[in-house]
Enzyme design. Structure first.
Site, PDB file in Angstrom:
ATOM      1  N   GLY A 261       0.820  -1.216   0.000  1.00  0.00           N
ATOM      2  CA  GLY A 261       0.000   0.000   0.000  1.00  0.00           C
ATOM      3  C   GLY A 261       0.849   1.259   0.000  1.00  0.00           C
ATOM      4  O   GLY A 261       0.527   2.234  -0.689  1.00  0.00           O
TER       5      GLY A 261
ATOM      6  N   ASP B  55      -6.003 -10.998   0.972  1.00  0.00           N
ATOM      7  CA  ASP B  55      -6.005 -11.063   2.439  1.00  0.00           C
ATOM      8  C   ASP B  55      -6.966 -12.143   2.925  1.00  0.00           C
ATOM      9  O   ASP B  55      -6.667 -12.889   3.858  1.00  0.00           O
ATOM     10  CB  ASP B  55      -6.403  -9.723   3.059  1.00  0.00           C
ATOM     11  CG  ASP B  55      -5.296  -8.695   3.031  1.00  0.00           C
ATOM     12  OD1 ASP B  55      -4.146  -9.036   2.694  1.00  0.00           O
ATOM     13  OD2 ASP B  55      -5.594  -7.518   3.346  1.00  0.00           O
TER      14      ASP B  55
END
Length: 133
Positions: free
Chosen positions: A71, A92
């Site tokens: 990110g 995830d």
């Protein structure tokens, strides 16, 4: 990532240098996401069924750092967007499912129905899809 400004500064000081290095090496944030997921899934499915819980947790924690780095790379490189968010969130859930599957396998292999039942119930709750297909 973090709501506490002081914690955010500390985390940025730790996460940004490797993120910048990977960007200079032309590694994409998506590649880091996939790498972290493959590592976490492999760690969960190799370590947990064999009862090596400490090693499994340690390895998964190391691979989970890629979730912070990818990110940061996307933000620093100006490439953050819906695709990266989708990929990150979906992978995830895949890694989460592998953790519960590894625990489920250990429970089944070691005649521990309480673990098997708990892991199975939790893993089925992870099946809410991010993809509308």
């Amino acid at each position: 990532m973090l709501n506490n400004p002081a914690a955010r500064r500390v985390a940025s000081g730790v996460i940004e240098p490797p993120a910048r290095l990977l960007l200079r090496l032309h590694v994409s944030p998506d590649a880091v996401t996939v790498f972290g997921t493959v590592g976490a899934v492999a760690s969960a499915l190799i370590c947990f069924p064999t009862g090596r819980f400490g090693l499994g947790v340690l390895l998964i924690a190391v691979f989970a750092l890629s979730d912070l780095i990818d990110g940061t790379m996307a933000r620093l490189g100006g490439t953050s967007g819906p695709w990266g968010n989708f990929l990150d969130a979906t992978l995830d859930r895949l890694a989460d499912g592998a953790v519960f599957t590894g625990l489920l396998m250990w429970g089944a292999l070691n005649d521990q129905p309480w673990v098997t039942s708990g892991a199975d119930r939790k893993s089925t709750r992870l099946n809410s899809s991010y993809a509308n297909i």
